[in-house]
Scaffold this motif. Structure first.
Motif, mmCIF file in Angstrom:
data_model
loop_
_atom_site.group_PDB
_atom_site.id
_atom_site.type_symbol
_atom_site.label_atom_id
_atom_site.label_comp_id
_atom_site.label_asym_id
_atom_site.label_seq_id
_atom_site.Cartn_x
_atom_site.Cartn_y
_atom_site.Cartn_z
ATOM 1 N N ASP A 431 0.846 -1.202 0.000
ATOM 2 C CA ASP A 431 0.000 0.000 0.000
ATOM 3 C C ASP A 431 0.874 1.242 0.000
ATOM 4 O O ASP A 431 1.843 1.318 0.732
ATOM 5 C CB ASP A 431 -0.884 0.022 1.250
ATOM 6 N N ASP A 433 0.593 5.610 -0.023
ATOM 7 C CA ASP A 433 -0.320 6.734 0.139
ATOM 8 C C ASP A 433 -0.059 7.770 -0.955
ATOM 9 O O ASP A 433 0.796 8.635 -0.816
ATOM 10 C CB ASP A 433 -0.104 7.342 1.532
ATOM 11 N N ASP A 435 -2.040 10.230 -4.228
ATOM 12 C CA ASP A 435 -3.303 10.817 -4.610
ATOM 13 C C ASP A 435 -3.697 10.449 -6.036
ATOM 14 O O ASP A 435 -4.043 11.309 -6.844
ATOM 15 C CB ASP A 435 -3.181 12.348 -4.470
#
Ligand code: TYD
Ligand code: MG
Length: 459
Positions: A431, A433, A435
């Motif tokens: 994963d 982070d 946008d």
């Protein structure tokens, strides 16, 4: 007095053989033995080294007591070179800069000397002083602290170093240096290695950074760089396609830092210019809405690069075998991926010529480009352009499955930075982070489905 003797030295490992042979018995390399003349009266390298070792004998000390303060790298003033060197040149270090003739080694080093804050010496053993001055003028490198010596004889170079007391020395090139004491032809393995040894000792004695230029041909045939790699602290490779402006600088050996950094330059009218944002450069000419074009976030060492892959397919009518042509990609990798598309996804690649290239003159060797390449082929076959804001990466296995690749966060960060909206990534990626929309896929088929691509039915 003993007579001159004919010997055969290996240009790969430097081993000496009394007879010519197709293969070096020391390192196993083929066609690397070159004729050389050996003078039994010439002192050998070991005794030369002993003679030059006027430095006091070293004393053992506790590792924690070793002073590292004087080994700090000093910035060269050329950002992309500093990046590859891990900050700059270490005093007393010897760096070998290898690359094909005409790639821009002399240009890069003249610019480095001009940017160096202090007295420097450029030893030109290939070009005349006039030629170098004319080039320096073009590069804006004519500076009072830059000394120029057009000389091939090593002892004369040493003498000039005594007189000028430079803080950085460039020898261009080590292949054209000769030391009369070594009694062998200029450019021979004996000469190249012997001169390099002496220069290394001189660099250590004076605590002076020295850069040696070494030519390598496409076949790697010239005596030099291979046998020099053991002698020097750092080996830099300067590469690029002759017809492209892009030049890549990387370290293949570095005693003072990692070898994973990549430096990028562009050859322009006034010399080499650093390329701090390569992705923007590679995508500058991109046209959207064309079938067969896919953007991939790839990695060169530690540096993320966003590049465009282009594929063109064209149906073959006759029984002739289909053509496969690549630029900047591994041809066997393309063949493998085409076999996967044919066998696992029933795509009619065997009835099509396939031309694949990386835009901008970069070479991609990492498997993370597989998925992008497959999608580019499918897009070309189906005459279906990819959505312009989508990128894709992942390794493709023989079953058509999409496998994990390294540096997912760097690739996604670069994707977001350049304004792309969607990334197709291997399902098992960690994963991150960012946008942007991240679409996880297990197979090429899933990637096609996610993008609404149909490819072309077998037929
Ligand atoms: P050069 O530094 O001489 O290469 P090397 O030392 O590796 O043999 O560079 C040669 C090429 O660079 C030459 O073909 C012309 C090109 N060049 C430019 O395009 N712009 C410039 O300002 C300079 C100096 C060279
Ligand atoms: Mg040159």
């Amino acid at each position: 007095m003993a007579r001159l003797r004919l010997v055969y030295n290996c240009s790969e490992c430097g081993a000496s053989h009394p007879k010519w042979s197709g293969r070096c018995s020391a390192c196993g390399a083929w066609n690397t033995l070159v004729e050389d003349v050996e003078d039994p009266n010439a002192p050998d390298i070991a005794s030369l080294a002993a003679g030059l070792a006027l430095v006091p004998a070293a004393t053992a000390q506790r590792i924690g007591e070793v002073d590292t303060s004087h080994a700090a790298p000093r910035s060269t003033g050329i950002d992309e070179l500093d990046r590859v060197l891990g900050g700059g040149l270490v005093p007393g270090s010897v760096t070998l800069l290898g690359g094909e003739p005409g790639i821009g080694k002399s240009t890069l080093l003249l610019q480095t000397l001009a940017a160096w804050p202090g007295r420097t010496l450029y030893v030109s053993a290939e070009e005349s002083a006039q030629q170098v001055r004319m080039r320096a003028e073009r590069l804006g490198a004519v500076r009072p602290d830059l000394w120029l010596l057009a000389e091939t004889v090593l002892p004369h170079v040493m003498k000039a170093m005594d007189e000028i007391e430079p803080e950085l020395v460039i020898i261009d090139s080590i292949q054209t240096m000769v030391d009369p004491e070594l009694g062998s032809a200029p450019g021979s393995v004996v000469q190249v290695r012997g001169c390099a040894h002496k220069l290394v000792m001189e660099a250590k004695r004076r605590n002076l950074p020295v850069i040696l230029v070494g030519h390598v041909t496409k076949e790697g045939g010239l005596a030099g760089p291979r046998v020099l790699e053991h002698v020097v602290d750092t080996v830099l490779q300067f590469e690029g396609e002759r017809h492209h402006a892009l030049r890549l600088l990387r370290a293949s050996k570095h005693r003072f830092g990692p070898t994973t950094e990549l430096g990028l330059f562009e050859m322009v009218e006034h010399g080499l210019r650093g390329v701090p944002d390569p992705s923007a450069l590679f995508l500058a000419d991109r046209q959207t809405g064309i079938a067969g074009s896919v953007v991939i976030p790839t990695l060169e060492g530690q540096r993320p690069l966003m590049v465009e892959l282009q594929v063109l397919t064209s149906a073959v009518k006759s029984d002739t075998p289909p053509r496969r042509s690549v630029q900047g990609l591994d041809p066997t990798r393309l063949s493998m991926l085409l076999a996967v598309l044919s066998q696992r996804l029933r795509q009619p690649v065997s009835q099509h010529d396939v031309y694949a290239s990386v835009v901008g003159g970069v070479k991609i060797t990492e498997p993370g480009s597989d998925l992008g390449l497959c999608l580019a082929v499918l897009s070309a076959l189906g005459h279906q352009p990819m959505r312009p804001d989508v990128v894709a990466f992942g390794e493709v296995g023989l079953g058509g499955e999409v496998r994990q690749v390294s540096h997912v966060s760097r690739r996604l960060a670069e994707t977001a930075r350049l304004g792309f909206g969607t990334a197709i990534v291997p399902a098992k990626s960690p994963d991150v982070d960012v946008d942007i929309k991240v679409v996880r896929v297990n197979s090429v088929r899933e990637a096609m489905k996610a993008l609404g691509m149909s490819g072309k039915a077998d037929g």
